[in-house]
Write a protein that holds these residues in place. Structure first.
Motif, PDB file in Angstrom:
ATOM      1  N   PHE A 152       0.830  -1.194   0.000  1.00 60.78           N
ATOM      2  CA  PHE A 152       0.000   0.000   0.000  1.00 60.78           C
ATOM      3  C   PHE A 152       0.867   1.248   0.000  1.00 60.78           C
ATOM      4  O   PHE A 152       0.567   2.233  -0.680  1.00 60.78           O
ATOM      5  N   GLU A 159       0.472   4.222  -2.531  1.00 61.39           N
ATOM      6  CA  GLU A 159       0.010   5.520  -2.015  1.00 61.39           C
ATOM      7  C   GLU A 159       0.922   6.656  -2.469  1.00 61.39           C
ATOM      8  O   GLU A 159       0.465   7.777  -2.721  1.00 61.39           O
ATOM      9  N   ASN A 195      -3.657   4.831   9.201  1.00 56.20           N
ATOM     10  CA  ASN A 195      -3.914   4.031   8.000  1.00 56.20           C
ATOM     11  C   ASN A 195      -5.388   3.746   7.770  1.00 56.20           C
ATOM     12  O   ASN A 195      -5.741   2.868   6.981  1.00 56.20           O
ATOM     13  N   ARG A 197      -6.879   3.249   4.270  1.00 61.19           N
ATOM     14  CA  ARG A 197      -6.235   2.220   3.454  1.00 61.19           C
ATOM     15  C   ARG A 197      -7.202   1.564   2.464  1.00 61.19           C
ATOM     16  O   ARG A 197      -6.832   1.244   1.341  1.00 61.19           O
ATOM     17  N   CYS A 247      -2.315  -5.394   6.805  1.00 57.28           N
ATOM     18  CA  CYS A 247      -2.563  -4.355   7.800  1.00 57.28           C
ATOM     19  C   CYS A 247      -1.845  -4.790   9.071  1.00 57.28           C
ATOM     20  O   CYS A 247      -0.659  -5.038   9.067  1.00 57.28           O
TER      21      CYS A 247
END
Length: 527
Positions: free
Chosen positions: A135, A139, A276, A279, A293
């Motif tokens: 991620f 991002e 987060n 997310r 996560c």
């Protein structure tokens, strides 16, 4: 006179830029390619839009227990049922959002999936960048696009991707593929019963007064079953933040860790969750429950020491300049902390930097930045004085054959051929490998793995703090240290420091220098 749509304006701007480039650059302008002509000036959405969850600052998280449910329905292959079972005497209560009366009250609810025609076709179009190994890397690309005014979103249909409107100006160094699709069908849950199935619309709400049996544990809920951006469905638990920590802390650091280490983990898990919580914004929830996560499981497994650590730090988070920090952590750093940009394609931050992690003798003898491979080899031969040196993967060795490397890279480099050589191209300040080259005898050679993509592809490597050497014909030995990305808190190191009598504040300041521990209420005022 009405203004042209955003999509049309962006298309006209790009055409003008291409014309200028053609005049200025001659034949080189042929390398630039405009997006395909738009069939209309109406910009198509990039995905199925779902409702957003409430802010995570409301002290409640929406956590996915299972995602991509129902995927493949209507395509011929069997799709697994979703079966929910009450953990006690009280039955489960199934409700439809906005309807007072329950749809079903039963000890067990079972859902199948069916593909049904949409009332009207849905036209989608997007540019897709990726896949990315994490991620964090996705991002960063999305953030760059947003800086140009593009509504870029991070998606996770299978791997991490970035989705942008079809007419968005491309980023110069980011390859994209274009997707256009017309959706005529949608997947819907079917509540199974003795008299047959009943097709339902979402979102669906599930109350479990005695809890829900789930993967060998019990989750308390309440729960939601809702559609995602890809046409499949997600089972969510709506869990208070502090109870969420009960399901995270023992699985991340171990319930038997000393008090100060448990408290540090509680602060970091809380901070990470808030930082987060965007997310999975594209899918209408906050976080997942697996290693993408923080691992979240049965909160009942939190013993007295874990609950006390959460209570002792209740509502406390680490902040930097008024926002929750990037509270990354890992199992073992091998004796030297990594900067955040050694782990992911992210901008550096002052509180996540490369430095030796040990007592005075260790820090006095380990030079950071680690100057070369010889220094990494010397580092890996030592352990005395480093914090967390008792971790089982503080030092490790792995071997890969040519066939194993070719198999590991088959999806991303199908034309690599038989592997001939493996070498390190670049190292970061902590000595970690930033770029690893694999050379084969095929037309797709060489392949260069970077940052988190290294361990994503070569999954048996515990970390990137390593050296690579031939170990015979068609075999390479990887010798390394640590387990995880190496940035932020080392759980093994924190356990060592807690046993030495360090407080939670001192441990956190050691691994995140310059940050401050504040109550969540103060963070809200600053944000």
């Amino acid at each position: 006179m009405p203004r042209p749509s955003a999509a049309l304006r962006q298309g006209l701007i790009l055409q003008a830029l291409l014309l200028i480039a053609a005049v200025a650059g001659g034949c080189r302008a042929q390398e630039l390619q405009a997006p395909p002509p738009m069939e209309s000036s109406v910009e198509r959405p990039t995905h199925r839009v779902v409702a957003q969850p409430p802010s995570a600052r409301k002290d409640r998280l929406w956590v996915a227990l299972e995602d991509h449910l129902g995927r493949g329905a209507g395509q011929g292959a069997p799709v697994p049922l979703l079966t929910l079972q009450s953990a006690g005497v009280a039955p489960l209560v199934l409700r439809s959002s906005g309807i007072k009366e329950p749809l079903q009250t039963a000890a067990r609810l079972s859902f199948s999936w069916r593909s049904v025609p949409r009332q009207a076709p849905l036209e989608l179009a997007r540019q897709v960048a990726g896949p990315f190994a994490s991620f964090e890397s996705a991002e960063r690309v999305a953030t760059r696009w947003r800086g140009q005014g593009v509504q870029a979103l991070v998606a996770h249909p299978n791997e991490w991707e970035v989705w942008a409107p079809e007419a968005a100006l491309p980023l110069p160094d980011v390859p994209v593929r274009r997707v256009r699709e017309t959706l005529t069908m949608s997947i819907q849950p079917v509540l199974e019963g003795a008299q047959g199935g009943r097709t339902l619309q979402g979102p669906l709400l599930i109350e479990a007064p005695d809890g829900l049996r789930w993967k060998g544990g019990v989750m308390r809920g309440p729960f939601r079953l809702q559609a995602d951006a890809y046409g499949s469905w997600t089972l969510l638990e709506q869990v208070p933040l502090e109870r969420y920590l009960e399901g995270v802390v023992p699985h991340e650091i171990g319930a038997g860790s000393p008090a100060a280490a448990l408290e540090a983990q509680a602060v970091l898990a809380r901070t990470w969750a808030l930082a987060n919580s965007h997310r999975f914004a594209i899918d209408g929830y906050h976080l997942c429950s697996d290693t993408q996560c923080q691992v979240y499981s049965d909160p009942r497994q939190a013993g007295a020491s874990v609950r006390q650590a959460i209570k002792a730090t209740a509502g406390q988070v680490l902040q930097w300049q008024g926002s929750p920090i990037s509270a990354v952590y890992h199992a073992s750093n091998g004796g030297v902390m990594a900067g955040v940009n050694e782990a992911w394609a992210m901008p550096s931050v002052p509180y996540l930097r490369s430095q030796a992690d040990g007592g005075k003798a260790w820090t006095g003898s380990v030079l950071v930045p680690v100057p070369n491979q010889a220094a990494v080899e010397a580092l890996l031969k030592r352990s005395t004085g480093a914090y967390g040196s008792g971790h089982p993967r503080f030092r490790w060795t792995r071997t890969y054959s040519a066939a194993q490397l070719q198999g590991a890279l088959a999806a991303q480099a199908p034309r690599l051929g038989v592997v001939q050589a493996v070498s390190v191209l670049e190292r970061g300040p902590s000595g970690r490998v930033l770029a690893l080259q694999v050379v084969g005898d095929g037309p797709g050679s060489p392949v260069v793995l970077r940052l988190d993509g290294i361990r994503r592809s070569l999954r048996r490597l515990p970390s990137t703090l390593m050296v690579v050497e031939p170990a015979g014909a068609g075999v390479w030995r990887f010798r390394g240290g640590g387990f995880g990305h190496g940035a932020g808190l080392s759980q093994a190191g924190a356990i060592d420091l807690a046993r030495q009598g360090w407080s939670v504040e001192r441990i956190l300041q050691h691994y995140y220098p310059g940050t401050t521990l504040v109550p969540l209420s103060a963070l809200r005022k600053a944000s």
